[in-house]
Design an enzyme around this catalytic site. Structure first.
Site, PDB file in Angstrom:
ATOM      1  CB  CYS A  50      -7.704  73.559  47.062  1.00 16.50           C
ATOM      2  SG  CYS A  50      -8.133  72.038  46.179  1.00 16.50           S
ATOM      3  CG  HIS A  99       0.169  72.282  31.715  1.00 20.47           C
ATOM      4  ND1 HIS A  99       0.323  71.236  32.608  1.00 20.47           N
ATOM      5  CD2 HIS A  99      -0.076  73.389  32.475  1.00 20.47           C
ATOM      6  CE1 HIS A  99       0.184  71.695  33.847  1.00 20.47           C
ATOM      7  NE2 HIS A  99      -0.062  72.981  33.792  1.00 20.47           N
TER       8      HIS A  99
END
Length: 444
Positions: A50, A99
């Site tokens: 989202c 990351h």
């Protein structure tokens, strides 16, 4: 081959832009195949949540890989590469690994420490495996990322304060209307986010009503939290009786229009309504936010008000330290794998030399009996093994250290191996940071 991460998240882009990247399972599968069919991408995994859309890919060339991935992202958003470039982040090789580990641990989430992204990464990995777009390189990195995420949440205290996005949104609702115990909450959507929302509401003592396009899913979820299910056709009636509406469907268009909410408000005798819209794109028409008595909590509000979270600094430091250690461990494993073909070639060459010299000795001294020949052969091989042991062990150790020195190449040059030893899939190189201006120039 090199690992590349290209994406857009809540850290770089507004929710309105993130909405353009809304992807269902079919869209993600299509994007995966489009990526691996491009010129420079051999493996791909798409993480769509989202508040982020990121592609992790094994690429043949950095610039070509960035261009290929950027084009796929631009097509999905209905925009040009140039329009997206100010919002796109690029991570390369070890930086990309770090990351991914940081994302899996929930440290890059809108609510720091949330756990849902770990499940979303697991689902993204499963889809990529199902579609055949991950190979040896991404398998190892994705599996390690899932392990890192689990370790961070189990070995640090980040979970104590790392609330989910649902919890933070419900905190906003409670701040508006008071505690949720005994309050009627209508949950629209029975997927993973809906299940998390319903479970959290149940713990807070809310009276939960679940509605979904699939009635059996709604019924199963409602039963699990001690609530009840309602058909979507009954939405206006249920909305009129609810104190909170929480939506989190996977629909690509508006599910609840302004007219539906207006009708429900007419039957509420002035009672306020809190609308929590956690879907991307939005489930609820934006016009609802302007209606009297309605307070909307959505991703745009959470993005503006809740960057970070109440996570203790020591827990964040511990999580980053764990990620750094896991990144170093993966680097060592992959660099050791990179030098393995060279070590194998060196030992093979040595064996060939020994065999040739023993054959030469046999022709020069035909009077040697079998016992002496065997003893001479064992002695020569022991000498060669001892001479090769130290350099082969040391080259593996040195290759695991950071610094970028090509020890495998040096070994090939010193011993004249003349082999074309390709680096192992995903061999790590020096991290590269790309600024937006450079990205735009590369991708155009």
């Amino acid at each position: 081959m090199s690992l590349l991460a290209v994406g857009i998240s809540h850290r770089t882009a507004p929710v309105a832009l993130l909405e353009q990247f809304a992807m269902g399972p079919d869209d993600r599968a299509k994007a995966l195949h489009e990526l691996v069919e491009s010129d420079h991408v051999s493996e791909a995994l798409v993480l769509a949540t989202c508040n982020r859309i990121e592609v992790f890919a094994e690429v043949e060339k950095f610039h070509g890989g960035v261009t290929d991935v950027s084009r796929v992202l631009a097509r999905q958003a209905g925009a040009s590469v140039e329009e997206l470039s100010p919002y796109v982040t690029v991570h390369y090789e070890e930086q990309a690994v770090t990351h991914l580990f940081t994302v899996a641990a929930g440290l890059d989430s809108m609510v720091v420490g949330e756990t849902q992204v770990l499940g979303q990464l697991r689902a993204a990995y499963a889809l990529a495996r199902e579609e055949g777009t991950v190979g040896r390189a991404l398998h190892s990195v994705a599996q390690r990322a899932l392990r890192v995420g689990k370790r961070v949440h189990s070995e640090t205290g980040i979970d104590r304060a790392g609330a989910s996005l649902v919890s933070v949104a419900l905190d906003r609702a409670e701040a508006r209307i008071g505690g949720l115990a005994g309050r009627r909450v209508l949950v629209v959507g029975a997927g993973s986010m809906g299940a998390l929302a319903a479970t959290t509401l149940g713990r807070r003592g809310a009276d939960v009503v679940v509605s979904s396009r699939t009635e059996e899913h709604a019924q199963r979820l409602a039963t699990s939290v001690g609530g009840r299910a309602a058909e979507l056709t009954a939405l206006p009636t249920e909305l009129a009786a609810a104190d909170v509406l929480l939506t989190c469907t996977g629909a690509t268009g508006t599910v609840i229009g302004t007219d539906v909410v207006v009708g429900a408000m007419d039957d509420r005798d002035g009672r306020p309504l809190v609308v929590v819209d956690l879907a991307l794109p939005r489930d609820v028409d934006p016009g609802v936010a302007g209606l009297p008595g309605v307070h909307v909590v959505d991703l745009a509000l959470l993005q503006g008000e809740h960057e970070g979270g109440p996570v203790a600094a020591d827990d964040v430091v511990a999580a980053h330290a764990l990620i750094e250690a896991e990144t170093a461990l993966l680097r060592a494993e992959r660099q050791a794998a990179e030098v393995a073909p060279t070590v194998s070639a060196l030992r093979s060459q040595a064996a060939e030399v020994v065999d040739a010299e023993l054959l030469r000795l046999s022709s020069r001294l035909p009077e040697l009996d079998a016992r002496h020949r065997a003893e001479i052969a064992r002695t020569v091989r022991r000498v060669v093994d001892k001479l090769l042991h130290e350099p082969t062990v040391r080259v593996k150790e040195l290759a695991a250290d950071p610094g970028g020195t090509d020890y495998a190449g040096a070994l090939r040059a010193l011993f004249g191996l003349g082999i074309d030893a390709e680096p192992a899939d995903g061999a790590l190189a020096e991290a590269v940071t790309v600024d937006p201006d450079q990205r735009a120039g590369e991708a155009s």
